[in-house]
Design an enzyme around this catalytic site. Structure first.
Site, PDB file in Angstrom:
ATOM      1  N   ASP A  13       0.791  -1.057  -0.004  1.00 51.61           N
ATOM      2  CA  ASP A  13       0.114  -0.046   0.048  1.00 51.61           C
ATOM      3  C   ASP A  13       0.875   1.179  -0.094  1.00 51.61           C
ATOM      4  OD1 ASP A  13      -2.512   1.404   0.085  1.00 51.61           O
ATOM      5  OD2 ASP A  13      -2.080   1.770   2.059  1.00 51.61           O
ATOM      6  N   GLU A  50       0.614   5.587   0.397  1.00 53.97           N
ATOM      7  CA  GLU A  50       0.071   7.115   0.816  1.00 53.97           C
ATOM      8  C   GLU A  50       0.718   7.992   0.080  1.00 53.97           C
ATOM      9  OE1 GLU A  50      -2.633   7.102   2.248  1.00 53.97           O
ATOM     10  OE2 GLU A  50      -2.443   4.974   3.364  1.00 53.97           O
ATOM     11  N   HIS A  71      -4.673  10.493   6.040  1.00 54.70           N
ATOM     12  CA  HIS A  71      -3.545   9.750   6.436  1.00 54.70           C
ATOM     13  C   HIS A  71      -2.790  10.192   7.635  1.00 54.70           C
ATOM     14  CE1 HIS A  71      -1.091  12.147   3.909  1.00 54.70           C
ATOM     15  NE2 HIS A  71      -1.481  11.568   2.754  1.00 54.70           N
ATOM     16  N   HIS A 120      -5.595   6.017   7.501  1.00 54.38           N
ATOM     17  CA  HIS A 120      -4.888   5.355   6.619  1.00 54.38           C
ATOM     18  C   HIS A 120      -3.388   5.339   6.868  1.00 54.38           C
ATOM     19  CE1 HIS A 120      -8.019   4.910   3.312  1.00 54.38           C
ATOM     20  NE2 HIS A 120      -8.656   5.404   4.219  1.00 54.38           N
ATOM     21  N   ASP A 123      -2.426  -0.779   6.848  1.00 53.89           N
ATOM     22  CA  ASP A 123      -3.440  -1.185   5.635  1.00 53.89           C
ATOM     23  C   ASP A 123      -2.659  -2.378   5.086  1.00 53.89           C
ATOM     24  OD1 ASP A 123      -4.860   1.007   6.446  1.00 53.89           O
ATOM     25  OD2 ASP A 123      -4.920   1.899   4.642  1.00 53.89           O
TER      26      ASP A 123
END
Length: 242
Positions: free
Chosen positions: A7, A9, A57, A157, A162
């Site tokens: 994942d 960000e 986030h 997040h 995640d």
């Protein structure tokens, strides 16, 4: 089989507008077992983080000021994922940003890694979930609820968190029966590649069991049910394949 659940960000939603990756989180699975091997890195994007992204986030410009740039971590990251299958929720978003960073690196005279797809097979769990659960919510929170995955510690997040949650969701989605109880023991289902408790041998003098065969009507109803599963799953009903 080596899989990396990944994942990212970012500073915003669109790399074409100059947005960049600020966090990468990866967890490794081998033969569907978590190995404990992870990759986690915050990245200085060399630009401001959009306020809307911060609200998602919680990663601020101040937090990233002393972090390495993507150019500085690219070789380490690519070595970690090279040759693995990447498991990503909404993969086009993350691979789009990763390829944008790789193109930028190449344009700046850095190593030419090509695309992320040249190094890894990519599985999109969002596309998989939409085939399995058409017409339903298939974001990560919805899937956690559907598959009874605890995500109560997920307030914002975060790439590594995640990825850890998605690893559990992916195994639940693709592992068939999650638990199998034999002789009072519980293990992961065979679809998850986990060891299943051994079944005790029955005594040789045990009476033969009566075999009850399905009627024609029952077989027809069963075939109709499999056709419905096949249609709902986009042709992925294993029991309906000759």
């Amino acid at each position: 089989m080596r899989q990396i659940v990944l994942d990212t960000e970012t500073t915003g939603l669109e790399p074409k507008q100059g947005h960049r990756i600020i966090e990468i989180g990866c967890v490794e699975m081998v033969n569907r077992r978590l190995t404990g091997n992870t990759y986690h890195q915050y990245i200085n994007p060399e630009r401001e983080v959009d306020q809307g992204a911060v609200e998602v986030h919680g990663i601020t410009n101040e937090m990233l000021a002393d972090k390495p740039t993507f150019r500085e971590i690219a070789a380490e990251f690519m070595a970690f994922v090279d040759g693995a299958e990447l498991v990503i929720h909404n993969a086009p978003f993350d691979t789009g940003f990763l390829n944008h960073e790789l193109r930028r690196l190449r344009a700046e005279g850095g190593t030419d890694f090509g695309t992320i797809e040249a190094h890894c097979e990519v599985t999109d769990t969002l596309a998989l979930a939409r085939r399995m659960h058409p017409g339903q919510k298939n974001n990560l929170d919805a899937l956690c609820k559907r598959y009874d995955i605890n995500n109560s510690h997920r307030e914002l997040h975060g790439a590594l968190l995640d990825s850890e949650i998605l690893a559990d969701v992916y195994r639940a989605m693709t592992g068939g029966q999650k638990k199998l109880s034999l002789d009072g023991e519980s293990d992961e289902g065979a679809g998850g590649g986990e060891q299943v408790a051994a079944i005790r041998r029955l005594p040789a003098d045990r009476p033969r069991l009566k075999v009850v065969r399905a009627s024609g009507a029952e077989l027809e109803a069963h075939a109709g049910y499999l056709e419905a599963i096949d249609k709902a799953s986009g042709g992925n009903c294993l029991w309906n394949r000759g």
